[in-house]
Write an enzyme that holds these catalytic residues in place. Structure first.
Site, mmCIF file in Angstrom:
data_model
loop_
_atom_site.group_PDB
_atom_site.id
_atom_site.type_symbol
_atom_site.label_atom_id
_atom_site.label_comp_id
_atom_site.label_asym_id
_atom_site.label_seq_id
_atom_site.Cartn_x
_atom_site.Cartn_y
_atom_site.Cartn_z
ATOM 1 N N ASP A 22 0.853 -1.176 0.000
ATOM 2 C CA ASP A 22 0.000 0.000 0.000
ATOM 3 C C ASP A 22 0.907 1.250 0.000
ATOM 4 O OD1 ASP A 22 -2.250 1.736 0.591
ATOM 5 O OD2 ASP A 22 -1.539 1.721 2.671
ATOM 6 N N TYR A 23 0.346 2.405 -0.331
ATOM 7 C CA TYR A 23 1.187 3.612 -0.384
ATOM 8 C C TYR A 23 1.016 4.501 0.870
ATOM 9 C CZ TYR A 23 3.615 7.687 -2.165
ATOM 10 O OH TYR A 23 4.486 8.738 -2.305
ATOM 11 N N ASP A 24 -0.110 5.214 0.958
ATOM 12 C CA ASP A 24 -0.302 6.164 2.069
ATOM 13 C C ASP A 24 -0.405 5.437 3.415
ATOM 14 O OD1 ASP A 24 -1.066 8.974 0.760
ATOM 15 O OD2 ASP A 24 -1.978 7.393 -0.443
ATOM 16 N N ASP A 193 -2.046 -0.374 5.918
ATOM 17 C CA ASP A 193 -2.331 0.232 7.222
ATOM 18 C C ASP A 193 -3.807 0.394 7.551
ATOM 19 O OD1 ASP A 193 -2.466 2.304 5.171
ATOM 20 O OD2 ASP A 193 -2.753 3.670 6.847
HETATM 21 MG MG MG Z 1 -2.932 3.211 3.374
#
Ligand code: MG
Length: 243
Positions: A22-24, A193
């Site tokens: 995942d990124y953010d 997250d």
């Molecule tokens: Mg995320």
């Protein structure tokens, strides 16, 4: 807690194994302005190396344009929560008739109006329609949530309940489904997250699933924050048997 003994957890993750990140909130911190989430240089170098040694996928709710802008790397991207992938230039659609949904969301944007002064704000995403209730008094929220649910039914859309917002979205689209479509039969690594990442964790219980942050998760491992997770990323590229 785990970072002293990372290698133990990486057992089975071999050269060429798939890595879904995942990124953010996983690779970069969540900041106030979501338009400024650029990757730092260290992260870019780590990802380049992971992409060379393994089969790397960035998997995010963001648009492809955002991800390419923030990372500026030629990688595999799964974007818009698993609706599409760009595999180094080759586009994959995980949903049939995506253009039909594009029209649906445009229609919602044009037709849905909430009373002036209600505090309800709406936003169209390319494949989603957000009804934001952040400025609505608590006592009135249930009524607007009900209206959103009616709209979802009417247009055949799925509802995502966020914090102070409702998002009408394309049914059946999630990260888990996209990962399942791209998975090979080897052990992979999946990290994220938040709630949308749990679909991937649940989909692949035999893999190394890593949750970043506190709270309940279906992942095998939890790390406290991005810094701890970055130690795992570094360990991935400094393994004795992989170069
Ligand atoms: Mg995320």
């Amino acid at each position: 807690m785990i970072t002293e003994d990372v290698e133990k957890y990486l057992t089975g993750i071999e050269k060429g194994s798939q890595i879904f990140l995942d990124y953010d909130g996983t690779l970069v911190p969540i900041i106030m302005d979501p338009e400024l989430c650029f990757a730092d240089n260290e992260l870019r170098e780590i990802l380049k190396e992971i992409d060379r040694l393994y089969e790397l996928y960035i998997i995010s709710g963001r648009t492809l344009e955002d991800l390419k802008k923030f990372l500026n790397l030629n990688l595999n991207y799964i974007y818009l929560h698993g609706m599409f992938a760009d595999l180094k230039g080759k586009t994959i659609e995980f949903v049939e008739n995506s253009s039909k949904y594009f029209d649906t969301f445009r229609k919602l944007e044009n037709e849905v109006r909430f009373p002036e002064g209600s505090g309800v704000r709406t936003y169209r995403k390319p494949y989603g329609f957000v009804i934001h209730l952040g400025l609505v008094p608590d006592s009135l929220k249930p009524e607007y949530i009900k209206q959103a649910e009616i709209l979802g039914k009417e247009y055949g859309l799925e509802i995502y309940y966020g914090i102070n917002l409702i998002e009408l979205k394309v049914p059946g689209v999630n990260k888990g489904r996209a990962i399942r479509a791209l998975r090979n039969d080897r052990k992979c690594l999946i990290a994220g997250d938040e709630a949308t990442d749990e679909y991937g964790f649940v989909e692949c219980p035999e893999c190394l699933t890593i949750h970043i942050g506190n709270g309940k998760t279906a992942a095998i491992l939890s790390v406290r924050n991005i810094d701890e997770f970055r130690k795992i990323l570094k360990a991935l590229i400094h393994r004795p048997d992989i170069s």
